[in-house]
Design an enzyme around this catalytic site. Structure first.
Site, PDB file in Angstrom:
ATOM      1  N   PRO A   1     -47.391 105.919  18.615  1.00  7.70           N
ATOM      2  CA  PRO A   1     -46.299 106.636  18.531  1.00  7.70           C
ATOM      3  C   PRO A   1     -44.915 105.842  18.431  1.00  7.70           C
ATOM      4  O   PRO A   1     -44.667 104.774  19.253  1.00  7.70           O
ATOM      5  CB  PRO A   1     -46.149 107.506  20.043  1.00  7.70           C
ATOM      6  CG  PRO A   1     -47.403 107.357  20.552  1.00  7.70           C
ATOM      7  CD  PRO A   1     -48.057 106.119  19.920  1.00  7.70           C
ATOM      8  N   GLU A   2     -44.053 106.103  17.388  1.00  9.59           N
ATOM      9  CA  GLU A   2     -42.903 105.629  17.220  1.00  9.59           C
ATOM     10  C   GLU A   2     -41.812 106.606  17.352  1.00  9.59           C
ATOM     11  O   GLU A   2     -42.152 107.781  17.636  1.00  9.59           O
ATOM     12  CB  GLU A   2     -42.839 104.775  15.817  1.00  9.59           C
ATOM     13  CG  GLU A   2     -43.865 103.727  15.744  1.00  9.59           C
ATOM     14  CD  GLU A   2     -43.870 102.850  14.551  1.00  9.59           C
ATOM     15  OE1 GLU A   2     -42.943 102.852  13.745  1.00  9.59           O
ATOM     16  OE2 GLU A   2     -44.965 102.210  13.925  1.00  9.59           O
TER      17      GLU A   2
END
Length: 283
Positions: free
Chosen positions: A2-3
């Site tokens: 996850p960014e």
DNA sequence: AAAGCACCCTGTACGC
DNA sequence: TGCGTACAGGGTGCTT
């Protein structure tokens, strides 16, 4: 992994299911998930707490509680939230690290294969996110600001963009994509970028993040990011360079290469993102 | 300011 | 087939 775009999508998915809910029960299945305060205090402070908002800052997810505290979650590599009708146990999901019974009978489940994800329950947000750089999609992130901040920097541009205290939310995937989009070599010394390059980079960062959000984030390999409802992102189909060593650059047909910077993979097109012939990297 | 590295952790891909 | 090992990743903290 996850960014910013993935965390943004998680926040959007969770918001309608959590805002207005009261937490009835807190079950910590793996105590290491709670960074602060203690597990006992965490459980006590969440008891009967109302969730009034769900937001994102950088790669942090935040649940805002009615008594003024903020419960931050960092998903790190493999953290995922699910909202489901029934409680899960180790038999259903061996990676479930915590679960929360809500007042509508649903369960909020935090699952995290590699146990890197963390909860931070604090009164003062700055304790967790106070050192983060600006939001790349916010009004403070302008080409002028970027130019000002890059001036005099001696480090490589890719490594600098990964520094969350410089700019909050970019990770390995979107940094590689943005640098390709902008036509900037990842090993360029940050302080030597031209005004034209900085302008392109600023635009590219916003375009890449916007596209990632619009496509529901990137779901790749075993670190696959999954929605709270079990759905997958679609942005992996749009990646041009990340994890595509050997594939051909869609802009020039040259083969994408992989290098390592700061013990991390970087992918780029050697032709579209060429280094100046000057060994100092000056232009 | 910048870089290197160990650490946290585990699924996967690889070599033999 | 099965074993062992390297590797990937974000972030922190320590050292150079």
């Amino acid at each position: 992994m996850p960014e910013l775009p993935e965390v943004e999508n998680v926040a959007r998915k969770l918001r309608p299911r959590l805002v207005g809910r009261t937490i009835l029960e807190t079950h910590i299945l793996w105590p290491g998930v709670v960074d602060r305060p203690s597990v006992i205090q965490f459980r006590e402070m969440l008891r009967r707490a109302d969730i009034v908002d769900v937001r994102r800052r950088g790669k942090f997810l935040s649940f805002h509680l009615d008594f003024g505290h903020i419960w931050f979650t960092h998903l790190r590599m493999t953290g995922k939230y699910f909202v489901q009708a029934a409680a899960v146990d180790a038999g259903d999901d061996p990676h479930a690290r915590a679960r929360f019974l809500l007042d509508d009978g649903t369960w909020l489940v935090f699952s995290d294969t590699r146990k890197f994800g963390r909860f931070y329950l604090v009164h003062n947000a700055a304790e967790v996110v106070g050192n983060l750089g600006p939001e790349p999609l916010g009004s403070a992130f302008t080409a002028e600001w970027l130019a000002q901040q890059l001036a005099g920097r001696r480090g490589e541009i890719k490594r600098l963009l990964l520094n969350q205290e410089f700019l909050a939310g970019l990770g390995n995937i979107y940094v590689s994509e943005a640098l390709w989009q902008a036509g900037v070599h990842p090993e360029r010394i940050a302080g030597t970028l031209t005004v034209a390059e900085i302008t392109r980079l600023h635009t590219a960062i916003r375009l890449v993040l916007d596209a990632g959000i619009a496509n529901g984030g990137t779901s790749l390999g075993d670190r696959q990011y999954v929605y709270p409802d079990g759905g997958l992102g679609r942005h992996q189909e749009r990646l041009v360079v990340y994890d595509r060593a050997g594939d051909l650059c869609p802009r020039c047909g040259y083969a994408i290469e992989r290098i390592v910077q700061g013990q991390r993979s970087t992918y780029y097109c050697p032709r579209c993102q060429s280094l100046p012939t000057n060994p100092e990297g000056l232009t």
